[in-house]
Scaffold this active site. Structure first.
Site, PDB file in Angstrom:
ATOM      1  N   ASP A  56      -2.800   8.230   6.893  1.00  0.00           N
ATOM      2  CA  ASP A  56      -2.993   7.054   7.741  1.00  0.00           C
ATOM      3  C   ASP A  56      -2.204   7.158   9.036  1.00  0.00           C
ATOM      4  O   ASP A  56      -1.191   7.848   9.102  1.00  0.00           O
ATOM      5  CB  ASP A  56      -2.524   5.781   7.013  1.00  0.00           C
ATOM      6  CG  ASP A  56      -3.596   5.187   6.121  1.00  0.00           C
ATOM      7  OD1 ASP A  56      -4.775   5.479   6.356  1.00  0.00           O
ATOM      8  OD2 ASP A  56      -3.234   4.440   5.204  1.00  0.00           O
ATOM      9  N   ARG A  99       0.817  -1.228   0.000  1.00  0.00           N
ATOM     10  CA  ARG A  99       0.000   0.000   0.000  1.00  0.00           C
ATOM     11  C   ARG A  99       0.844   1.267   0.000  1.00  0.00           C
ATOM     12  O   ARG A  99       0.329   2.370  -0.171  1.00  0.00           O
ATOM     13  CB  ARG A  99      -1.072  -0.015   1.078  1.00  0.00           C
ATOM     14  CG  ARG A  99      -0.628  -0.101   2.495  1.00  0.00           C
ATOM     15  CD  ARG A  99      -1.752  -0.624   3.375  1.00  0.00           C
ATOM     16  NE  ARG A  99      -2.999   0.139   3.264  1.00  0.00           N
ATOM     17  CZ  ARG A  99      -3.166   1.376   3.688  1.00  0.00           C
ATOM     18  NH1 ARG A  99      -2.173   2.011   4.257  1.00  0.00           N
ATOM     19  NH2 ARG A  99      -4.313   1.985   3.557  1.00  0.00           N
TER      20      ARG A  99
END
Ligand code: SAH
Length: 257
Positions: free
Chosen positions: A168, A153
């Site tokens: 995040d 990711r």
């Protein structure tokens, strides 16, 4: 980027790679993942991958030669020495920072142990051992899937919106802010209160305001207050901008009251 995963349970790893953003990235060719069945590198009729431990004691050990042959086979396929990671509870603890370092490599070969682990001599071909946490799994497959997921990711284009990765938890040393979606209000579930709307079940007004500067500041504040409350250790090394430092000072001052 290319991952090679060596395992005695290829179906388990393949299933785990099919879902979600990682699966889509593989389908789109942004990411390559090859799963190698350790048994296909055995030379005996029964395709034995494990044996008893020298010195005795309970538990089997994964034999060295099939693993070394698997590494050689990947080396031949990619035309270079692969970067070899051994999943192990004794390894470097996986963190977002470690993942950011691992993604720099164009290729990673992950070895999945089973039983008591792999014959110690395999370590002569291992570049790094990686642990996903201080607990013992029964095999390296789940650890390998975690490593692939976390690293993948970070590859541009794997997660649709790069900003969401940047926001995040951990990416800037802070925990992520809370997220809400429609509807703006949901019914509270507290006993005896059916049909009432409790404050806790409403989306914060600021998010509905359309005021982007205020929303940005609210999100920063939420990130900071969550981090302060749940993981104050992260704040020591977090990269904060001036506004965040100011908000943090306010939060700490409020805490003191
Ligand atoms: N006897 C070993 C543990 C073997 S567990 C020891 O105490 O060090 C079997 C396999 O599961 C390991 O070879 C490794 O591949 C995997 N594994 C177990 N716990 C893990 C963890 N925390 N992180 C990564 N891999 C792990």
């Amino acid at each position: 980027m290319r991952f090679d995963i060596v395992t005695i349970f290829p179906a388990m790893v393949e299933d785990g790679l099919r879902a979600g953003v990682v699966g889509r990235a593989i389908d789109r060719g942004v990411l390559a993942a090859r799963v190698h069945d350790l048994r296909s590198f055995t030379t005996d009729r029964h395709r034995v991958v494990d044996d008893v431990a020298y010195g005795g004691g309970p538990g089997m050990v994964l034999k060295p030669e099939p693993i070394l042959r698997a590494i050689d086979a990947v080396a031949k396929e990619i035309g270079a020495a692969p970067r070899v990671l051994l999943t192990s509870p004794q390894g470097t603890r996986l963190t977002q920072q470690v993942a950011e370092r691992l993604v720099q490599s164009p290729q990673l070969l992950l070895l999945c142990g089973r039983y008591e682990g792999v014959d110690e001599r395999v370590r002569s071909r291992v570049d790094e051992e990686i642990s996903i946490g201080d607990y013992v799994l029964s095999g390296g497959e789940l650890a390998a899937l975690v490593i692939v997921d976390v690293v993948a990711r970070l590859i541009p284009g794997v997660v649709g919106d790069d900003q969401s990765v940047a926001d995040d938890s951990f990416s800037r040393g802070l925990l992520d802010f809370p997220h809400y979606t429609r509807p703006a209000e949901i019914e509270g579930g507290a006993a005896g209160q059916t049909g009432t709307i409790s404050d806790a079940l409403r989306v914060p007004d600021v998010l509905l305001s359309g005021n982007h500067a205020e929303i940005r500041r609210w999100r920063k504040r939420e990130s900071l207050s969550r981090t302060l409350e749940r993981r104050p250790d992260l704040l020591e090394s977090a990269a904060l901008d001036d506004e965040e430092r100011e908000i943090l000072r306010e939060l700490i001052a409020q805490q003191g009251k």
